[in-house]
Motif scaffolding. Structure first.
Motif, PDB file in Angstrom:
ATOM      1  N   GLN A  32       0.878  -1.203   0.065  1.00 46.95           N
ATOM      2  CA  GLN A  32      -0.057  -0.025   0.073  1.00 46.95           C
ATOM      3  C   GLN A  32       0.928   1.047  -0.071  1.00 46.95           C
ATOM      4  N   ARG A  33       0.752   2.071  -1.144  1.00 50.57           N
ATOM      5  CA  ARG A  33       1.341   3.475  -1.116  1.00 50.57           C
ATOM      6  C   ARG A  33       1.239   4.410  -0.050  1.00 50.57           C
ATOM      7  N   GLU A  34       2.070   4.835   0.479  1.00 53.26           N
ATOM      8  CA  GLU A  34       1.709   5.973   1.512  1.00 53.26           C
ATOM      9  C   GLU A  34       2.501   7.320   1.082  1.00 53.26           C
ATOM     10  N   GLN A  35       1.940   8.253   1.875  1.00 61.37           N
ATOM     11  CA  GLN A  35       2.552   9.749   1.540  1.00 61.37           C
ATOM     12  C   GLN A  35       3.908   9.672   1.965  1.00 61.37           C
ATOM     13  N   ASP A  36       4.761  10.290   1.179  1.00 64.51           N
ATOM     14  CA  ASP A  36       6.161  10.163   1.570  1.00 64.51           C
ATOM     15  C   ASP A  36       6.802  11.540   0.941  1.00 64.51           C
ATOM     16  N   LEU A  37       6.465  12.893   1.549  1.00 68.19           N
ATOM     17  CA  LEU A  37       6.875  13.953   1.000  1.00 68.19           C
ATOM     18  C   LEU A  37       8.231  14.315   0.761  1.00 68.19           C
ATOM     19  N   GLU A  38       9.198  13.788   1.497  1.00 68.03           N
ATOM     20  CA  GLU A  38      10.662  13.952   1.377  1.00 68.03           C
ATOM     21  C   GLU A  38      10.852  13.142   0.342  1.00 68.03           C
ATOM     22  N   ALA A  91       9.169  12.445  -2.474  1.00 68.17           N
ATOM     23  CA  ALA A  91       8.570  13.156  -3.570  1.00 68.17           C
ATOM     24  C   ALA A  91       9.546  14.486  -3.976  1.00 68.17           C
ATOM     25  N   ARG A  92       9.799  15.133  -3.035  1.00 70.26           N
ATOM     26  CA  ARG A  92      10.727  16.485  -3.148  1.00 70.26           C
ATOM     27  C   ARG A  92      12.070  15.789  -3.986  1.00 70.26           C
ATOM     28  N   PHE A  93      12.654  14.718  -3.300  1.00 72.21           N
ATOM     29  CA  PHE A  93      13.756  14.225  -4.112  1.00 72.21           C
ATOM     30  C   PHE A  93      13.642  13.840  -5.463  1.00 72.21           C
ATOM     31  N   LEU A  94      12.524  13.287  -5.687  1.00 72.60           N
ATOM     32  CA  LEU A  94      12.105  12.725  -7.235  1.00 72.60           C
ATOM     33  C   LEU A  94      12.176  14.096  -7.999  1.00 72.60           C
ATOM     34  N   LEU A  95      11.392  15.023  -7.441  1.00 72.76           N
ATOM     35  CA  LEU A  95      11.155  16.340  -8.188  1.00 72.76           C
ATOM     36  C   LEU A  95      12.424  16.973  -8.676  1.00 72.76           C
ATOM     37  N   ARG A  96      13.557  17.072  -7.424  1.00 66.96           N
ATOM     38  CA  ARG A  96      14.707  17.560  -7.717  1.00 66.96           C
ATOM     39  C   ARG A  96      15.454  16.960  -8.975  1.00 66.96           C
ATOM     40  N   ARG A  97      15.507  15.580  -8.841  1.00 67.51           N
ATOM     41  CA  ARG A  97      16.103  14.723  -9.885  1.00 67.51           C
ATOM     42  C   ARG A  97      15.611  14.993 -11.216  1.00 67.51           C
ATOM     43  N   ALA A  98      14.146  15.523 -11.319  1.00 69.00           N
ATOM     44  CA  ALA A  98      13.640  15.605 -12.606  1.00 69.00           C
ATOM     45  C   ALA A  98      13.785  17.046 -13.065  1.00 69.00           C
ATOM     46  N   GLY A  99      14.215  17.986 -12.067  1.00 67.97           N
ATOM     47  CA  GLY A  99      14.632  19.298 -12.431  1.00 67.97           C
ATOM     48  C   GLY A  99      13.349  20.232 -12.276  1.00 67.97           C
ATOM     49  N   ALA A 135       0.162  18.885  -2.251  1.00 68.90           N
ATOM     50  CA  ALA A 135       1.285  19.008  -2.966  1.00 68.90           C
ATOM     51  C   ALA A 135       1.869  20.249  -2.621  1.00 68.90           C
ATOM     52  N   LYS A 136       1.093  21.377  -2.140  1.00 63.08           N
ATOM     53  CA  LYS A 136       1.941  22.595  -1.544  1.00 63.08           C
ATOM     54  C   LYS A 136       2.892  22.146  -0.478  1.00 63.08           C
ATOM     55  N   ARG A 137       2.943  21.244   0.317  1.00 62.17           N
ATOM     56  CA  ARG A 137       3.786  20.668   1.382  1.00 62.17           C
ATOM     57  C   ARG A 137       5.075  20.130   0.744  1.00 62.17           C
ATOM     58  N   ALA A 138       5.146  19.615  -0.541  1.00 58.00           N
ATOM     59  CA  ALA A 138       5.927  18.941  -1.342  1.00 58.00           C
ATOM     60  C   ALA A 138       6.550  20.021  -2.174  1.00 58.00           C
ATOM     61  N   GLY A 139       6.233  21.362  -2.255  1.00 56.86           N
ATOM     62  CA  GLY A 139       6.991  22.353  -2.850  1.00 56.86           C
ATOM     63  C   GLY A 139       6.169  22.450  -4.163  1.00 56.86           C
ATOM     64  N   VAL A 140       5.122  21.968  -4.566  1.00 57.95           N
ATOM     65  CA  VAL A 140       4.286  21.848  -5.765  1.00 57.95           C
ATOM     66  C   VAL A 140       3.296  22.919  -5.670  1.00 57.95           C
ATOM     67  N   THR A 141       3.112  23.802  -6.637  1.00 58.42           N
ATOM     68  CA  THR A 141       1.936  24.661  -6.763  1.00 58.42           C
ATOM     69  C   THR A 141       0.965  24.059  -7.560  1.00 58.42           C
ATOM     70  N   VAL A 142      -0.443  23.862  -7.320  1.00 60.09           N
ATOM     71  CA  VAL A 142      -1.359  23.153  -8.139  1.00 60.09           C
ATOM     72  C   VAL A 142      -2.439  24.247  -8.050  1.00 60.09           C
ATOM     73  N   ASP A 143      -2.725  24.700  -9.260  1.00 62.36           N
ATOM     74  CA  ASP A 143      -3.795  25.633  -9.621  1.00 62.36           C
ATOM     75  C   ASP A 143      -5.061  24.960 -10.094  1.00 62.36           C
ATOM     76  N   VAL A 144      -6.044  25.024  -9.338  1.00 59.14           N
ATOM     77  CA  VAL A 144      -7.173  24.415  -9.567  1.00 59.14           C
ATOM     78  C   VAL A 144      -7.972  24.986 -10.515  1.00 59.14           C
ATOM     79  N   ARG A 145      -8.516  24.307 -11.796  1.00 53.90           N
ATOM     80  CA  ARG A 145      -9.278  24.959 -12.750  1.00 53.90           C
ATOM     81  C   ARG A 145     -10.656  24.262 -12.865  1.00 53.90           C
ATOM     82  N   MET A 146     -11.686  24.977 -12.635  1.00 54.82           N
ATOM     83  CA  MET A 146     -13.060  24.363 -12.730  1.00 54.82           C
ATOM     84  C   MET A 146     -13.691  24.225 -14.128  1.00 54.82           C
TER      85      MET A 146
END
Length: 532
Positions: A355-361, A363-371, A399-410
């Motif tokens: 079962q996949r669990e939240q892991d913000l640290e 997630a941030r590592f993978l985003l850094r690797r992806a630039g 997502a904000k807690r992982a440094g990602v900005t999510v803009d919600v569009r209705m």
């Protein structure tokens, strides 16, 4: 069905007790009571509705569904909404239908048997008759399927019947059909059970003025967008229904269906939202049945465009999601957490993956690797489905807690499903019940017409063809397991939950099956319901 758009309740309905004003009046007259939310549903004595006493015959049950307005039809091959499907199920039969695990169960087909290479299947029909007394024959079956695949039409089951070579298929007797397939297909019974693949008489003409089927109820009347009344068919092959009649009433707003139930204007209300269920808990005015694992809830990532064409970003988003928080906030707890795969509890589901669990640290590592440290993405959502806007807001904060900005569009309720199929990069998504094989074939192959994640991999397609040509069930399950492990690692569906489908009933109603995800055999099955 994941697209359940409906039209407003017609103001000129000839059923004044079910107009919007009537529903609101019922609200004022009735205290909004609550009811026990047992895992397997309720009954008049607080027990399981499947064992609520001895079945008795008689009475009319009134069932409220969201409808489709004046354009509604009783043509079962055009069924798109839940109301369409429920009416079609009452009037018509399919050769097979889905059990609670989404495996095909025989209906009009008594049995089926493939040849050694899985490209020819012999189907034997049971002895059954249409409402006009004519027997159901092999010619009726072939006529029905050929009608569905008519290139001039856009019938719902057309894509499901694509593997069948209907020009080469033939009747081998009055009650036997040899289906010739275009390629080996181990899951051919799923074709027989496909949504909308109903059998109609070869002479069928007028479906709205007086349709003739072989289902448990026969036609009495139909006012599109308002009401349909059907009467018990005593000669149904599976036994006559307990009810004398069932009436399908259109009520598009959830509040209208609930108030009609509370006011005694209907005995069955389809699709209650979790907030309603929670608000009524404990008062015992009405009963609730929860149809588990009925609707996959997900975020859909386009895997062929930035930023989700980088698998590291997709994996980061898998780790950003707190699934329990999403289920609690968006579904009011009325569901189960998902694990980024469709079909929890269904045949072939890969339930051995962690079962996949939240892991913000991480997630941030993978985003850094992806630039993509300062990633900004747009999340498309709409009020088209319960929980969509709430899920978007919750995920934005996660997502904000992982440094990602999510803009919600209705998006528009009317065009959302078509808009997000090819547009955008990230969107809210849901799906009703279907076999895992069907989910793959419709949504995850290179040529799939509803491939919302744009997942296109020839080696994945080859695994699907291997599964379909594998006769042994265990060996076939192993291939599906390989495919699901691939999707778990790098797919485009972030499946965060599985919502309950919630049905409300009067306390006099018995026999409503709870082990029946929406769209399966025992969902909205009124031939086995009775009034205590």
């Amino acid at each position: 069905m994941h697209d359940d758009r409906v039209s407003p309740l017609p103001s000129g309905s000839r059923f004044p007790g079910l107009r919007r004003r009537g529903f609101l009046a019922a609200t004022g007259a009735a205290t909004l009571g609550a009811f026990p939310l047992a895992a397997c549903g309720g009954s008049g004595d607080g027990g399981d509705p499947r064992t609520g006493g001895t079945p008795r015959r008689g009475g009319r049950l009134r069932a409220a569904f969201a409808g489709g307005g004046a354009s509604e039809t009783l043509d079962p091959h055009r069924a798109n909404l839940f109301a369409d499907a429920a009416r079609a199920k009452a009037l018509f039969d399919k050769l097979a239908d889905y059990g609670p695990d989404l495996a095909a169960r025989p209906r009009l087909a008594e049995r089926w048997e493939p040849n050694g290479t899985l490209d020819r299947w012999q189907v034997t029909l049971r002895e059954a008759v249409f409402h006009d007394g004519r027997p159901v024959t092999a010619e009726d079956v072939l006529h029905s399927y050929r009608r569905i695949v008519d290139p001039r039409e856009a019938f719902r089951a057309k894509a499901s019947l694509e593997p069948v070579d209907l020009d080469a298929s033939r009747a081998t007797g009055p009650r036997s059909v040899e289906f010739v397939l275009k390629r080996p297909t181990a899951e051919f019974p799923n074709v027989l059970a496909a949504f909308g693949a109903y059998i109609v008489p070869a002479h069928a003409g007028d479906f709205d003025g007086g349709p003739v089927g072989s289902g448990p109820f026969r036609f009495v009347s139909f006012a599109p967008g308002r009401s349909a009344v059907f009467r018990r068919f005593d000669d149904h092959w599976d036994g006559a229904p307990y009810l004398d009649e069932v009436e399908f009433v259109v009520a598009n707003e959830e509040s209208a269906r609930v108030n009609a139930l509370l006011g005694g204007q209907v005995e069955y209300a389809h699709e209650l939202n979790p907030t309603t269920a929670r608000a009524h808990e404990g008062k015992r005015q009405i009963d609730v049945v929860r149809l588990r694992n009925s609707a996959m809830q997900a975020f859909c990532m386009k895997t062929d465009r930035p930023p989700f064409d980088d698998v590291r970003v997709r994996r980061a988003f898998f780790l950003i999601a707190d699934r329990e928080e999403l289920v609690d906030a968006a579904l009011s707890g009325a569901g189960e957490t998902g694990n980024d795969l469709f079909g929890k509890g269904y045949e072939y589901y890969a339930d051995g993956l962690p079962q996949r669990e939240q892991d913000l640290e991480q997630a941030r590592f993978l985003l850094r690797r992806a630039g993509a440290e300062d990633l900004r993405v747009t999340l498309d959502t709409s009020a088209v489905a319960a929980g969509f806007t709430e899920a978007a807001s919750v995920f934005r904060d996660q997502a904000k807690r992982a440094g990602v900005t999510v803009d919600v569009r209705m998006g528009s309720k009317d065009s959302y499903w078509s808009d997000i199929l090819d547009g955008g990069t990230l969107c809210c998504y849901r799906s009703g019940a279907m076999p895992i094989e069907s989910h793959i074939s419709q949504r995850l192959l290179t040529g799939s017409t509803t491939n919302a994640t744009h997942w296109r991999h020839r080696d994945f397609d080859a695994l699907y063809r291997q599964a379909q040509s594998t006769r042994d069930t265990k060996d076939r399950a192993a291939v599906y397991g390989r495919m699901q492990r691939r999707l778990y690692a790098e797919g485009g569906f972030l499946v965060w939950g599985f919502a309950d489908w919630i049905i409300g009933t009067a306390r006099t109603v018995r026999g409503v099956e709870a082990d029946a995800p929406a769209n399966t055999l025992d969902w909205a099955r009124f031939d086995k319901v009775w009034l205590a």
